[in-house]
Structures are given as structure tokens and as C-alpha cells.
Design a protein around this motif. Structure first.
Motif, PDB file in Angstrom:
ATOM      1  N   THR A  26       0.824  -1.216   0.000  1.00 27.33           N
ATOM      2  CA  THR A  26       0.000   0.000   0.000  1.00 27.33           C
ATOM      3  C   THR A  26       0.850   1.253   0.000  1.00 27.33           C
ATOM      4  OG1 THR A  26      -1.690  -1.205   1.230  1.00 27.33           O
ATOM      5  CG2 THR A  26      -1.842   1.196   1.227  1.00 27.33           C
ATOM      6  N   PHE A  27       1.967   1.213   0.732  1.00 29.55           N
ATOM      7  CA  PHE A  27       2.853   2.383   0.822  1.00 29.55           C
ATOM      8  C   PHE A  27       4.235   1.979   0.333  1.00 29.55           C
ATOM      9  CE2 PHE A  27      -0.333   2.965   4.178  1.00 29.55           C
ATOM     10  CZ  PHE A  27      -0.873   4.179   3.781  1.00 29.55           C
ATOM     11  N   PRO A  28       4.525   2.202  -0.940  1.00 27.93           N
ATOM     12  CA  PRO A  28       5.828   1.808  -1.498  1.00 27.93           C
ATOM     13  C   PRO A  28       6.976   2.568  -0.830  1.00 27.93           C
ATOM     14  CG  PRO A  28       4.236   2.286  -3.240  1.00 27.93           C
ATOM     15  CD  PRO A  28       3.620   2.754  -1.962  1.00 27.93           C
ATOM     16  N   GLY A  29       8.106   1.875  -0.755  1.00 24.57           N
ATOM     17  CA  GLY A  29       9.301   2.483  -0.176  1.00 24.57           C
ATOM     18  C   GLY A  29       9.444   2.301   1.311  1.00 24.57           C
ATOM     19  N   THR A  30       8.432   1.772   1.973  1.00 28.29           N
ATOM     20  CA  THR A  30       8.511   1.536   3.416  1.00 28.29           C
ATOM     21  C   THR A  30       9.151   0.179   3.695  1.00 28.29           C
ATOM     22  OG1 THR A  30       6.281   0.601   3.440  1.00 28.29           O
ATOM     23  CG2 THR A  30       6.480   2.967   3.812  1.00 28.29           C
ATOM     24  N   LYS A  31       9.501  -0.044   4.953  1.00 32.52           N
ATOM     25  CA  LYS A  31      10.171  -1.282   5.330  1.00 32.52           C
ATOM     26  C   LYS A  31       9.285  -2.504   5.096  1.00 32.52           C
ATOM     27  CE  LYS A  31      12.836  -1.151   8.925  1.00 32.52           C
ATOM     28  NZ  LYS A  31      14.166  -1.481   8.324  1.00 32.52           N
ATOM     29  N   LEU A  32       7.999  -2.371   5.383  1.00 34.41           N
ATOM     30  CA  LEU A  32       7.099  -3.500   5.180  1.00 34.41           C
ATOM     31  C   LEU A  32       6.881  -3.783   3.699  1.00 34.41           C
ATOM     32  CD1 LEU A  32       4.412  -2.914   7.962  1.00 34.41           C
ATOM     33  CD2 LEU A  32       6.295  -4.551   7.944  1.00 34.41           C
ATOM     34  N   CYS A  33       6.881  -2.759   2.876  1.00 34.38           N
ATOM     35  CA  CYS A  33       6.724  -2.965   1.439  1.00 34.38           C
ATOM     36  C   CYS A  33       7.935  -3.691   0.855  1.00 34.38           C
ATOM     37  CB  CYS A  33       6.510  -1.631   0.733  1.00 34.38           C
ATOM     38  SG  CYS A  33       6.234  -1.775  -1.049  1.00 34.38           S
ATOM     39  N   ALA A  90       9.159   5.999  12.329  1.00 28.59           N
ATOM     40  CA  ALA A  90      10.426   6.194  11.623  1.00 28.59           C
ATOM     41  C   ALA A  90      11.125   4.860  11.367  1.00 28.59           C
ATOM     42  CB  ALA A  90      11.323   7.128  12.429  1.00 28.59           C
ATOM     43  N   PHE A  91      11.006   3.931  12.297  1.00 25.87           N
ATOM     44  CA  PHE A  91      11.640   2.621  12.097  1.00 25.87           C
ATOM     45  C   PHE A  91      11.021   1.883  10.916  1.00 25.87           C
ATOM     46  CE2 PHE A  91      11.534  -1.980  12.777  1.00 25.87           C
ATOM     47  CZ  PHE A  91      12.893  -2.263  12.867  1.00 25.87           C
ATOM     48  N   TRP A  92       9.720   1.943  10.778  1.00 23.68           N
ATOM     49  CA  TRP A  92       9.049   1.256   9.681  1.00 23.68           C
ATOM     50  C   TRP A  92       9.084   2.063   8.401  1.00 23.68           C
ATOM     51  CZ3 TRP A  92       8.501  -3.609  10.605  1.00 23.68           C
ATOM     52  CH2 TRP A  92       8.260  -4.064  11.894  1.00 23.68           C
TER      53      TRP A  92
END
Length: 426
Positions: A26-33, A90-92
Motif C-alpha cells: 500500500t505504501f511503497p518504499g517503506t520497510k514493510l513494502c 520512523a523505524f518502519w
């Protein structure tokens, strides 16, 4: 469809979460993505046996982070401070995520209360003293002023700093009680001028005195003795205070300064012509400040937390209070003028002018109702009922605002007190 339905298992702080890869995208560029990319298993802490990614983070906070990917609405968990929540985001890798309105109001309200209490001087005197002494130590100024200024300031301002400071505070209170006794014994001026015997060389011996002349003169000099002590105390505190601007803008210090005028002015006027007699009638108003000086007794007591929070609460609602006063002024003008014209043609009316009608409106709107002025005609009584109802509503409606503000400030102040007590215990 098969790629979007692929499931990913996350182990965060020992708690397993299972979601679709499409949710994490859903949110590109994040740690979960990044976990949906082919090389994610090599660069992340992946357990092939359990087929899960492990993160040593708070499981409680991660539930709301994952819910943000599912709903696109970010909510803050209850009981979590804003700094910790921003660190978790910020961590994610969630950049400047917008909080939901409900959580934003809650966090910004608590943060604003915290900043108000900090910026408006809700710190202990010990913290201010330590900062002052630290600044003096950094300058390494061994001049006599640097050595004696903190000691003399504590001697005259902080009664619990030493036994001498406590003795000075007790002496000051005794002088204050003494001057109050004189004020209640003789509330008027001690000297009366003779209006029929004014000469160019007019002095204290050319006055028409009261029957108890000697007593009046004695009381005046006793009061002068007390005022000399207050003068000495005030200028010593002014000389050795670390912040002159803050000292001169303090309400109690301004009261101390104004209370020095009555005796000095009265002694000065006794050597001048009697045309200055009218000034003496105003000295009684300045002598009322002797009563305000009794507030210094709170220095010997620990001010309750509730009383310390009240000034901050009042400052935070100054805008609301100003609006309330504007509405109240409009109601006075409106109902006063309306009732005046309704009673204008009544011969037995109590309203002899617009000023008296405005006075009636103010008394009615505040629901005081002295009964000295009231409407007589039926239409005037209807106006009076409307004015009383509007006055009650105007007073009642702002009360919840004050209570909510006070509750927030009080909760923040209690938290700060607990933190300070924990620091002292450690």
C-alpha cells in the motif's frame, strides 16, 4: 490474483501477524513494502522453517502500524506518547504519516499543555538556582558579587534555604501584621489640614489636628517604622534578584512598591500648602495594599498543585474569556436599552437614565438581583425574564471549556510531579 493473495507472516516481538503482500504494498518504499520483494528473505531476518520475518519491536505498536496499511488511516494507541509513536513510525519508514483527526487532537492537546507548563515557568526553584549557579561556574567569576548574590537572594526570597532566611520571613510577617493593625485602627489619614489658616510657610505645626493628636502622630511614626523595613527589604530583593525584568513585572512586587507611597506622601505633604490636601484622600486606597502583602505567607507553605495549575488554565482560555466579555457587554447594552424604553413612560419608573438601565442589566444578567432597580410594566418584566435567562446561559456555556482545560493541565502537572519525585528517589 495469485500474487496479490500471497500471504506474509510477520513475527514482531513474539507475536505473529499474517497479512497479504498486497496490503504491504500500500505504501511503497517503506520497510514493510520491501518484504514483498524477491531479495527480502536475504536482507531481512527470515526464518525458513517457520516461514516468517522477525522484528524485535513492540507488538502493541505494530498492530496499529499494520492497521494503517489496511485502512490508510493512522491511529495512535492509547497511553502512548507522541515521541515514542513517531520513533516507531520512523523505524518502519513511514514518512510524516498523517494522524487521524481524533488522535491528532488528543496528542496535540497533551503536547500543548506540556509546552505551556514548561514555557511559563512551572519549574522548581531549585532547577532555576542550579542553572544560575551553573552559568556562574562556567564564567568562573570569583568576584564578590558572584559569591554573595545567590546567597542574599535566597536569604530574602526563599525562607526554607536557611535559618536566617526563615527568621527574616517571620520578621517581615510580624511587620506586616503590625501595619495591618494600624490600618484597621486608623483607616483615614493621621493629619488634617486647616482650610482656614493657610500660609506660605505652612508646616506640620500649622494644622488643625484631631482631638487625639498625640496618638495620631505616634501611629504615623510607627507606620513609618514598618514602611522603612519594607523599603529596605524591597530594595535588597531588587538589588540581588537574578532577573530584574521578571522581578519588576511580578504582581506581588508591584504591590510591595505601591504600598510604600502612603506614609512617605503624607509626611511630604505636611510641609506643603493645603491645596494638595485632596491627594490625601487617595492614600487610603494605597493602604489597602497592606492586606495584599499578606499573600507572602504562601511562601511558608507548599502551594497546592491545584492552585499552581489555575493560572495556566486561565491564560489558556483568555481568548474565550474575551469573547464571553464581548457577548456580556452586548447583552448589557441591548437589554438595558430595551428595558429603559419599555419603562420610559411610566411615572414610577426606577430608570432615571440609560446608565441606571445598564446597571440593572448587569445585575440581572449575573443573576445577582439586588432589588433596588427593577421593571414595573408587564413588557419590562418580560424583558427582565429574557435577560435573566440569557445571563444564565452565557455563564453556564463556557464552564465546560474551563473544566476541560483545567483537567488537561492538572493531569499534565500530576505527571510532571510524579516524574520529579521519581528522579529525586533515584
Amino acid at each position: 490474483m495469485e500474487a496479490s493473495k500471497e500471504k506474509i507472516v510477520l513475527n514482531v516481538g513474539g507475536r505473529r501477524y499474517e497479512t497479504y503482500s498486497s496490503t504491504l504494498k500500500t505504501f511503497p518504499g517503506t520497510k514493510l513494502c520491501q518484504l514483498t520483494e524477491p531479495q527480502a528473505q536475504a536482507v531481512s531476518d527470515y526464518d525458513p522453517n517457520a516461514n516468517e520475518f522477525f522484528f524485535d519491536r513492540s507488538a502493541k505498536l505494530f498492530g496499529d502500524v499494520l492497521n494503517y496499511y489496511r485502512t490508510r488511516h493512522l491511529h495512535c494507541p492509547a497511553g502512548v506518547c507522541r515521541a515514542l509513536w513517531e520513533e516507531e513510525l520512523a523505524f518502519w519508514g513511514i514518512p510524516e504519516a498523517q494522524l487521524a483527526p481524533c488522535c491528532w487532537v488528543k496528542l496535540s492537546h497533551t503536547e500543548g499543555l506540556q509546552e505551556d507548563l514548561d514555557l511559563r515557568g512551572n519549574n522548581d526553584d531549585t532547577n532555576e538556582d542550579s542553572l544560575t549557579l551553573l552559568g556562574q561556574g562556567e564564567r568562573r567569576d570569583y568576584h564578590w558579587w558572584a559569591r554573595w548574590q545567590p546567597k542574599m537572594w535566597a536569604l530574602f526570597e526563599k525562607p526554607y534555604s536557611s535559618a536566617g532566611a526563615m527568621c527574616l520571613m517571620v520578621v517581615s510577617l510580624l511587620f506586616n501584621l503590625g501595619i495591618l493593625i494600624l490600618f484597621f485602627m486608623e483607616p483615614t489619614t493621621y493629619i488634617e489640614f486647616d482650610h482656614y489658616n493657610t500660609t506660605r510657610d505652612y508646616n506640620i505645626f500649622h494644622v488643625a489636628l484631631k482631638p487625639s493628636l498625640q496618638k495620631a502622630i505616634s501611629l504615623l511614626y510607627v507606620e513609618l517604622f514598618c514602611i522603612l523595613w519594607f523599603t529596605f527589604e524591597f530594595f535588597m530583593r531588587l538589588t540581588f534578584c537574578p532577573d530584574k525584568k521578571k522581578f519588576l513585572t511580578n504582581l506581588l512586587n508591584v504591590t510591595d512598591f505601591l504600598s510604600l507611597f502612603p506614609v512617605y506622601t503624607e509626611l511630604f505633604l505636611t510641609t506643603h500648602i493645603s491645596e494638595m490636601l485632596d491627594i490625601l484622600s487617595w492614600l487610603g486606597f494605597f493602604r489597602v495594599l497592606y492586606i495584599v502583602k499578606l499573600l507572602k505567607i504562601f511562601k511558608l507553605l507548599e502551594t497546592p498543585l491545584m492552585l499552581r495549575v489555575l493560572p495556566f488554565t486561565f491564560r489558556s482560555i483568555l481568548k474565550e474569556v474575551f469573547i464571553l466579555m464581548m457577548i456580556f457587554t452586548f447583552e448589557i447594552l441591548f437589554f438595558g436599552a430595551l428595558c429603559y424604553h419599555a419603562e420610559l413612560h411610566r411615572p414610577e419608573t426606577f430608570f432615571d437614565g440609560m446608565i441606571s438601565s445598564f446597571y440593572w442589566a448587569a445585575i440581572t444578567l449575573t443573576t445577582v438581583g439586588y432589588g433596588d432597580t427593577y421593571a414595573i410594566s408587564p413588557f419590562g418584566r418580560v424583558i427582565a425574564c429574557c435577560a435573566a435567562i440569557c445571563g444564565m446561559l452565557t455563564i453556564i456555556f463556557p464552564l465546560p471549556i474551563f473544566l476541560i482545560k483545567f483537567q488537561g493541565y492538572y493531569a499534565t502537572a500530576v505527571m510532571k510531579e510524579k516524574m520529579k519525585s521519581n528522579k529525586r528517589s533515584h
